[in-house]
Motif scaffolding. Structure first.
Motif, PDB file in Angstrom:
ATOM      1  N   TYR A  52      32.718  45.945  45.182  1.00 19.11           N
ATOM      2  CA  TYR A  52      34.009  45.262  45.106  1.00 19.11           C
ATOM      3  C   TYR A  52      34.512  45.143  43.665  1.00 19.11           C
ATOM      4  CZ  TYR A  52      33.013  43.694  49.904  1.00 19.11           C
ATOM      5  OH  TYR A  52      32.729  43.637  51.243  1.00 19.11           O
ATOM      6  N   ALA A  53      33.635  45.345  42.696  1.00 14.53           N
ATOM      7  CA  ALA A  53      34.013  45.191  41.290  1.00 14.53           C
ATOM      8  C   ALA A  53      34.797  46.378  40.759  1.00 14.53           C
ATOM      9  CB  ALA A  53      32.769  44.979  40.433  1.00 14.53           C
ATOM     10  N   PHE A  54      34.835  47.466  41.513  1.00 13.69           N
ATOM     11  CA  PHE A  54      35.508  48.677  41.046  1.00 13.69           C
ATOM     12  C   PHE A  54      36.945  48.658  41.561  1.00 13.69           C
ATOM     13  CE2 PHE A  54      31.012  49.290  40.957  1.00 13.69           C
ATOM     14  CZ  PHE A  54      30.809  49.786  39.685  1.00 13.69           C
ATOM     15  N   ALA A  55      37.849  48.278  40.684  1.00 10.41           N
ATOM     16  CA  ALA A  55      39.182  47.852  41.071  1.00 10.41           C
ATOM     17  C   ALA A  55      39.955  48.889  41.886  1.00 10.41           C
ATOM     18  CB  ALA A  55      39.977  47.470  39.818  1.00 10.41           C
ATOM     19  N   ASP A  56      39.948  50.137  41.448  1.00 10.70           N
ATOM     20  CA  ASP A  56      40.757  51.139  42.143  1.00 10.70           C
ATOM     21  C   ASP A  56      40.234  51.412  43.547  1.00 10.70           C
ATOM     22  OD1 ASP A  56      42.181  51.202  39.816  1.00 10.70           O
ATOM     23  OD2 ASP A  56      41.462  53.153  39.151  1.00 10.70           O
ATOM     24  N   GLY A  57      38.914  51.498  43.705  1.00 12.21           N
ATOM     25  CA  GLY A  57      38.337  51.704  45.026  1.00 12.21           C
ATOM     26  C   GLY A  57      38.531  50.504  45.926  1.00 12.21           C
TER      27      GLY A  57
ATOM     28  N   ALA B 255      50.825  52.776  53.432  1.00 17.09           N
ATOM     29  CA  ALA B 255      50.729  51.820  52.319  1.00 17.09           C
ATOM     30  C   ALA B 255      51.784  52.163  51.277  1.00 17.09           C
ATOM     31  CB  ALA B 255      49.327  51.841  51.722  1.00 17.09           C
ATOM     32  N   LYS B 256      52.937  51.530  51.397  1.00 17.15           N
ATOM     33  CA  LYS B 256      54.053  51.854  50.504  1.00 17.15           C
ATOM     34  C   LYS B 256      53.786  51.437  49.062  1.00 17.15           C
ATOM     35  CE  LYS B 256      56.319  53.281  54.101  1.00 17.15           C
ATOM     36  NZ  LYS B 256      56.390  54.738  54.380  1.00 17.15           N
ATOM     37  N   ASP B 257      52.832  50.512  48.893  1.00 17.37           N
ATOM     38  CA  ASP B 257      52.546  50.025  47.548  1.00 17.37           C
ATOM     39  C   ASP B 257      51.391  50.779  46.889  1.00 17.37           C
ATOM     40  OD1 ASP B 257      50.607  49.104  49.257  1.00 17.37           O
ATOM     41  OD2 ASP B 257      50.444  47.116  48.331  1.00 17.37           O
ATOM     42  N   TRP B 258      50.968  51.879  47.498  1.00 14.47           N
ATOM     43  CA  TRP B 258      49.837  52.612  46.925  1.00 14.47           C
ATOM     44  C   TRP B 258      50.224  53.226  45.588  1.00 14.47           C
ATOM     45  CZ3 TRP B 258      44.882  52.431  47.885  1.00 14.47           C
ATOM     46  CH2 TRP B 258      44.045  53.378  47.287  1.00 14.47           C
ATOM     47  N   ASN B 259      49.366  53.038  44.589  1.00 16.35           N
ATOM     48  CA  ASN B 259      49.617  53.549  43.240  1.00 16.35           C
ATOM     49  C   ASN B 259      48.820  54.841  43.051  1.00 16.35           C
ATOM     50  OD1 ASN B 259      49.685  54.057  40.464  1.00 16.35           O
ATOM     51  ND2 ASN B 259      49.686  51.878  39.940  1.00 16.35           N
ATOM     52  N   ASP B 260      49.507  55.925  42.750  1.00 18.29           N
ATOM     53  CA  ASP B 260      48.829  57.217  42.594  1.00 18.29           C
ATOM     54  C   ASP B 260      47.797  57.198  41.477  1.00 18.29           C
ATOM     55  OD1 ASP B 260      50.212  58.318  44.701  1.00 18.29           O
ATOM     56  OD2 ASP B 260      51.772  59.215  43.450  1.00 18.29           O
ATOM     57  N   ASP B 261      47.918  56.267  40.547  1.00 21.19           N
ATOM     58  CA  ASP B 261      46.933  56.169  39.470  1.00 21.19           C
ATOM     59  C   ASP B 261      45.556  55.779  39.997  1.00 21.19           C
ATOM     60  OD1 ASP B 261      48.855  56.839  37.611  1.00 21.19           O
ATOM     61  OD2 ASP B 261      49.262  54.767  36.999  1.00 21.19           O
TER      62      ASP B 261
END
Length: 360
Positions: A104-109, A171-177
C-alpha cells in the motif's frame, strides 16, 4: 552481475507501460459471452482438452498453463513447499501484517487498489481471497504432480486483466503518469511482497530460515510470477538480486498518498473489528509499523505507539486475522480451519472467481 543490470529506473519505467497482452485479449470475449465465465468458475482444474466452444483468445490463454517453464527447479519447489508446510501459520500472518501494508506504500500502484470498493468496503473478504490464493499456490505437489493451483493462478491473472480493462475504460481521473493499471512493475513489486518481504518478516521475528530456503521461496514465486504473466526474466534468483530489486522499486514509488492511507486504515479497521479484546486490537497498528519499518510506516501515516512484548511470534499468531491454531499446524490443518472459519464469518466458503460481467 547476473540480472542486476536490468534493475535500472529506465528499464522499470518502461515496465510501467506493459500489461499482459495474453490475458487482456480474453476480456472482450468474456464480457461478450458471460456464460464462459460461469463455465470457467465451475472448473476444479484447467482441463487438458479445452471446450470447442471457446474462442481463440481463451484457448491461447489456457494453453499457456499447459506449458511447463524450463527454469523450474524441482528441488527448490519442494524446499519451498516443505517450508510452508512447517511455517504456514507465520507465512499467512505475514500476508496481513507485512506484505499487504508494504504494497500500500507504493503510491502509483495503490491508485488501482483504492478504486476497487471491495478492498475498502469488504476488506475481510478480500483479504481472505488473497489468503486462499496463497494457500492454493502452496498446495503440496504444485508445479510437480498437482496442477490444481494453476486454475487459481489463471483466475487471478484474469482478475488483473479485468482491473486493467475497467480502470482504463471507466476511471476518468486516471493519471497516465501512474502507468497502465496493474502494470509489470507493480506486479513485480507484489511478487516481492509475497516472497522477499515474508522472509524479511521472519528475520524480524528471529525466525529467518536461512539462505537456501530464502532463495527457494524466491524461485517458487518466480514460477508463480511466470504463470501470472509477469516477465520472469526480471524476477530475482538470488537474495542479492531480490535486495537490489526491492530497493529500486521502493526508491521509485514509496511515497505518501491518499490512496495508500485509505487502504491501510481500511485494513487496520478490519483488524480492530475482528479482534474482540481492545487491549489486543490496539496493538495492530504498532505491529504493522514494526514490520514495515519507519520509512514505510511514515509513508502510510502509522507508527509504533506501544512497546511490543518479547514474544513477537506468539503475539502475531494470537492476533493473526486468519485465526489459525497453534504454531505447528500442517498445510491440511491450516486449510481446513481457514475454510471453516471463513464460512462462519461470511456465511459461505470463500472462493476465487473471475467476475461475471454482463454485456450492457
Amino acid at each position: 552481475m547476473g540480472k542486476l543490470n536490468l534493475y535500472t529506473g529506465e528499464q522499470f519505467q518502461a515496465l510501467r507501460q506493459k500489461g499482459d497482452p495474453l490475458a487482456d485479449r480474453v476480456i472482450a470475449d468474456l464480457i461478450e459471452n458471460p456464460g464462459l465465465t460461469t463455465q470457467i468458475n465451475s472448473w476444479s482444474e484447467i482441463p487438458l482438452e479445452l471446450p470447442e466452444s471457446f474462442p481463440d483468445s481463451l484457448v491461447q490463454f489456457f494453453s499457456f498453463f499447459h506449458q511447463r517453464p524450463s527454469f523450474i527447479n524441482n528441488k527448490r519447489v519442494k524446499i519451498s513447499q516443505d517450508y510452508f508446510e512447517k511455517e504456514g501459520n507465520l507465512y499467512m500472518a505475514m500476508l496481513g501484517f507485512y506484505s499487504l501494508p508494504y504494497s500500500y506504500a507504493f503510491a502509483d500502484g495503490a491508485q488501482v487498489l483504492v478504486r476497487s470498493k471491495r478492498i475498502t468496503e469488504e476488506a475481510g473478504k478480500r483479504l481472505s481471497e488473497t489468503a486462499l490464493f496463497l494457500l492454493d499456490t502452496y498446495r503440496p505437489g504444485t508445479f510437480l504432480t498437482d496442477d490444481r493451483a494453476l486454475l487459481s493462478i489463471a483466475k487471478v491473472r484474469l482478475i488483473h486483466a479485468f482491473s486493467r480493462f475497467f480502470v482504463r475504460k471507466y476511471a476518468k481521473d486516471w493519471n497516465d503518469d501512474w502507468g497502465i493499471p496493474v502494470n509489470q512493475e507493480d506486479l513485480i513489486g507484489t511478487n516481492l511482497a509475497f516472497s522477499l518481504m515474508v522472509m524479511r518478516g521472519m528475520e524480524k521475528m528471529n525466525q529467518f530460515p536461512g539462505k537456501e530456503i530464502h532463495e527457494s521461496v524466491l524461485h517458487y514465486w518466480k514460477i508463480v510470477g511466470h504463470y501470472l504473466g509477469i516477465e520472469a526474466d526480471v524476477l530475482p534468483d538470488t537474495s542479492k538480486e531480490a535486495f537490489e530489486l526491492e530497493k529500486l522499486i521502493r526508491k521509485r514509488h514509496a511515497k505518501s498518498s491518499e490512496a495508500g492511507r485509505i487502504l491501510i486504515q481500511s485494513l487496520l479497521n478490519y483488524y480492530i473489528s475482528v479482534i474482540p479484546d481492545p487491549s489486543m486490537s490496539k496493538l495492530t497498528e504498532t505491529l504493522v509499523a514494526f514490520f514495515v519499518g519507519k520509512e514505510i510506516a511514515d509513508v502510510l501515516g502509522i507508527k509504533e505507539t506501544i512497546a511490543l512484548p518479547d514474544n513477537a511470534v506468539g503475539l502475531i499468531l494470537k492476533l493473526n486475522f486468519l485465526k489459525q491454531n497453534g504454531i505447528n499446524s500442517s498445510y491440511a490443518k491450516i486449510r481446513k480451519i481457514f475454510l471453516e472459519q471463513n464460512k462462519v464469518q461470511f456465511g459461505s466458503p470463500v472462493a476465487l472467481n473471475i467476475p461475471a460481467i454482463k454485456r450492457p
